[in-house]
Design a protein around this motif. Structure first.
Motif, PDB file in Angstrom:
ATOM      1  N   ARG A   1     -87.967 -56.705 -18.012  1.00  0.00           N
ATOM      2  CA  ARG A   1     -87.157 -56.337 -16.747  1.00  0.00           C
ATOM      3  C   ARG A   1     -87.842 -55.226 -16.208  1.00  0.00           C
TER       4      ARG A   1
ATOM      5  N   GLN B   1     -86.789 -67.349  -5.768  1.00  0.00           N
ATOM      6  CA  GLN B   1     -87.007 -66.893  -7.167  1.00  0.00           C
ATOM      7  C   GLN B   1     -87.359 -68.110  -7.991  1.00  0.00           C
TER       8      GLN B   1
ATOM      9  N   GLN C   1     -80.771 -62.058 -16.599  1.00  0.00           N
ATOM     10  CA  GLN C   1     -79.505 -61.684 -15.909  1.00  0.00           C
ATOM     11  C   GLN C   1     -78.467 -61.739 -16.749  1.00  0.00           C
TER      12      GLN C   1
ATOM     13  N   TYR D   1     -71.190 -56.301 -19.325  1.00  0.00           N
ATOM     14  CA  TYR D   1     -71.720 -56.192 -17.726  1.00  0.00           C
ATOM     15  C   TYR D   1     -70.489 -56.354 -16.836  1.00  0.00           C
TER      16      TYR D   1
ATOM     17  N   ASP E   1     -73.866 -66.054 -10.298  1.00  0.00           N
ATOM     18  CA  ASP E   1     -73.295 -66.545 -11.741  1.00  0.00           C
ATOM     19  C   ASP E   1     -71.768 -66.720 -11.527  1.00  0.00           C
TER      20      ASP E   1
ATOM     21  N   GLU F   1     -74.089 -64.416  -1.803  1.00  0.00           N
ATOM     22  CA  GLU F   1     -75.235 -64.532  -2.768  1.00  0.00           C
ATOM     23  C   GLU F   1     -76.241 -65.182  -2.015  1.00  0.00           C
ATOM     24  N   ILE F   2     -77.519 -64.749  -2.378  1.00  0.00           N
ATOM     25  CA  ILE F   2     -78.674 -65.136  -1.409  1.00  0.00           C
ATOM     26  C   ILE F   2     -79.153 -66.658  -1.774  1.00  0.00           C
TER      27      ILE F   2
ATOM     28  N   ASP G   1     -78.208 -63.539   2.695  1.00  0.00           N
ATOM     29  CA  ASP G   1     -78.614 -62.140   2.393  1.00  0.00           C
ATOM     30  C   ASP G   1     -77.396 -61.174   2.422  1.00  0.00           C
ATOM     31  N   GLY G   2     -77.499 -60.207   1.327  1.00  0.00           N
ATOM     32  CA  GLY G   2     -76.349 -59.590   1.493  1.00  0.00           C
ATOM     33  C   GLY G   2     -76.397 -58.320   2.641  1.00  0.00           C
TER      34      GLY G   2
ATOM     35  N   ASP H   1     -73.363 -56.452  -7.390  1.00  0.00           N
ATOM     36  CA  ASP H   1     -74.117 -57.015  -8.622  1.00  0.00           C
ATOM     37  C   ASP H   1     -75.493 -57.818  -8.356  1.00  0.00           C
TER      38      ASP H   1
ATOM     39  N   PRO I   1     -85.866 -60.215  -3.835  1.00  0.00           N
ATOM     40  CA  PRO I   1     -85.032 -60.237  -2.707  1.00  0.00           C
ATOM     41  C   PRO I   1     -84.055 -59.086  -2.804  1.00  0.00           C
TER      42      PRO I   1
ATOM     43  N   TYR J   1     -80.456 -56.387 -22.220  1.00  0.00           N
ATOM     44  CA  TYR J   1     -81.186 -55.648 -20.995  1.00  0.00           C
ATOM     45  C   TYR J   1     -82.053 -54.578 -21.530  1.00  0.00           C
TER      46      TYR J   1
HETATM   47  N1  SAM Z   1     -75.824 -58.909 -13.862  1.00  0.00           N
HETATM   48  C1  SAM Z   1     -77.221 -59.294 -13.381  1.00  0.00           C
HETATM   49  C2  SAM Z   1     -78.282 -57.995 -13.781  1.00  0.00           C
HETATM   50  O1  SAM Z   1     -77.641 -56.915 -13.871  1.00  0.00           O
HETATM   51  O2  SAM Z   1     -79.081 -58.737 -14.343  1.00  0.00           O
HETATM   52  C3  SAM Z   1     -77.394 -59.467 -11.924  1.00  0.00           C
HETATM   53  C4  SAM Z   1     -76.695 -60.661 -11.954  1.00  0.00           C
HETATM   54  S1  SAM Z   1     -76.610 -61.760 -10.484  1.00  0.00           S
HETATM   55  C5  SAM Z   1     -77.236 -63.090 -11.102  1.00  0.00           C
HETATM   56  C6  SAM Z   1     -77.919 -61.139  -9.283  1.00  0.00           C
HETATM   57  C7  SAM Z   1     -77.745 -61.985  -8.130  1.00  0.00           C
HETATM   58  O3  SAM Z   1     -78.421 -61.012  -7.025  1.00  0.00           O
HETATM   59  C8  SAM Z   1     -78.868 -63.050  -8.163  1.00  0.00           C
HETATM   60  O4  SAM Z   1     -78.121 -64.198  -8.482  1.00  0.00           O
HETATM   61  C9  SAM Z   1     -79.781 -62.826  -6.915  1.00  0.00           C
HETATM   62  O5  SAM Z   1     -80.129 -64.017  -6.308  1.00  0.00           O
HETATM   63  C10 SAM Z   1     -78.594 -62.189  -6.092  1.00  0.00           C
HETATM   64  N2  SAM Z   1     -79.459 -61.417  -4.808  1.00  0.00           N
HETATM   65  C11 SAM Z   1     -80.541 -60.580  -5.175  1.00  0.00           C
HETATM   66  N3  SAM Z   1     -80.879 -60.342  -3.878  1.00  0.00           N
HETATM   67  C12 SAM Z   1     -79.937 -60.661  -2.994  1.00  0.00           C
HETATM   68  C13 SAM Z   1     -79.541 -60.235  -1.497  1.00  0.00           C
HETATM   69  N4  SAM Z   1     -80.407 -59.694  -0.761  1.00  0.00           N
HETATM   70  N5  SAM Z   1     -78.520 -60.558  -0.928  1.00  0.00           N
HETATM   71  C14 SAM Z   1     -77.551 -61.324  -1.820  1.00  0.00           C
HETATM   72  N6  SAM Z   1     -77.697 -61.820  -3.154  1.00  0.00           N
HETATM   73  C15 SAM Z   1     -78.937 -61.264  -3.701  1.00  0.00           C
END
Ligand code: SAM
Length: 305
Positions: A22, A48, A69, A78, A103, A123-124, A154-155, A173, A180, A242
């Motif tokens: 990671r 991705q 993840q 988490y 998720d 969520e993107i 996009d967040g 999260d 991204p 992790y």
């Molecule tokens: N618990 C996890 C970890 O720490 O590994 C994170 C889990 S969650 C699946 C992270 C999410 O953030 C992903 O689904 C990803 O697509 C999303 N993400 C990444 N960049 C983003 C953005 N700019 N805007 C919104 N969501 C985003």
């Protein structure tokens, strides 16, 4: 093990072991491997690579761009902590925003709070949402809550349409600051978060490992201290899959009624009666307070920022 290690390369034989790193640029020289029983899904979204596999010891595993993840076995550590640390620190959260978290696990945890009236999630990547619903129903169950509205986008851009002071709590999260999610660790994003919170509102931000990402954490802390004028704290939890087995969170509040994150104002255990969702596995009030106790080396790095 079937894997072989040569001088500068890790070789994991794909049929037998799945090997991941990671934040690979910031972690040289170490790896943790999980035995793959079966690859259940592989796909490329616009953002991705998305993969799900059945592991032999941690249940099903969700991987994005080669980075784990969540796993069925340790996701509780988490999701429960990133959610209940902020939400149990204020008395009546009503409007909650989740950035990332496709998720659905954070949604599942937010839904335990009966004071909450509205839960937005941005969520993107729709593929993460769809794959989670298909392969991780106990995590994606969060989407079944009628208080949830899903926004695919996009967040960073999401905040352009948010009126100031809208949310009581925001949970970021995100994946690692590569790809991204990069902008989700930068100052302009934190500024948008602070503006979107009500006075004395709280944010919880995925903030990497004290063992592996000292510099990233120092930068995040420095930015948060400039932007969140209430309080700024670092907490951590253990997540075996992790890298380094731990991950941290920034817990910050905006100027307004003070928030003492170290002492929860309510106990979620007492409310833990939601029939549709499994009981809490990890979080309790003692571990809430303990999460803010840092090893001396981390304390020095964070307090000096
Ligand atoms: N618990 C996890 C970890 O720490 O590994 C994170 C889990 S969650 C699946 C992270 C999410 O953030 C992903 O689904 C990803 O697509 C999303 N993400 C990444 N960049 C983003 C953005 N700019 N805007 C919104 N969501 C985003």
């Amino acid at each position: 093990s079937s894997s072989t290690v040569t001088d500068n390369t890790y070789i994991a034989l794909p049929a037998l072991t799945f090997h991941f790193l990671r934040s690979s640029p910031s972690i040289g020289g170490e790896a943790h491997s999980l035995k793959v029983e079966n690859i259940l899904f592989q796909g490329n979204s616009d953002f991705q690579n998305v993969m799900v596999f059945q592991s032999s010891t941690y249940g099903k595993v969700l991987v994005l761009d080669g980075v784990i993840q969540l796993t069925e076995r340790d996701e509780c550590a988490y999701q429960e902590m990133i959610t209940h640390l902020p939400l149990c620190s204020i008395s009546n959260p009503k409007k909650v925003l989740v950035i990332g978290g496709g998720d659905g696990g954070v949604l599942r945890e937010v839904s335990r709070h009966s004071s909450v009236e509205k839960i937005d999630i941005c969520e993107i990547d729709k593929m993460v949402v769809d794959v989670s619903k298909q392969f991780f129903p106990d995590v994606a169950v969060g989407y079944d809550d009628p208080r949830v509205t899903l926004h695919i986008g996009d967040g960073v851009a999401f905040f352009k349409a948010v009126s100031p002071g809208t949310y009581d709590a925001i949970i970021v999260d995100s994946s690692d600051p590569i790809g991204p999610a990069q902008e989700l660790f930068e100052k302009p994003f934190f500024e948008s978060v602070a503006k979107a919170l009500r006075p004395g509102g709280v944010v919880s931000i995925q903030a990497e490992s004290i063992w592996l990402h000292k510099h990233i954490i120092e930068d995040i802390v420095a930015n948060c201290r400039q932007i969140f004028k209430g309080s700024v704290n670092y907490a951590w939890t253990t997540v075996p899959t992790y890298p380094s087995g731990v991950i941290g969170f920034m817990l910050c509040s905006t100027e307004g009624p003070p928030v003492d994150f170290k002492h929860p104002v309510k106990s979620i255990e007492a409310n833990d009666t939601l029939k549709s969702v499994r009981p809490l596995k990890f979080y309790n009030s003692e571990i809430h307070t303990a999460a803010f106790c840092l090893p001396s080396f981390a304390k020095r790095a964070i307090e000096n920022k």
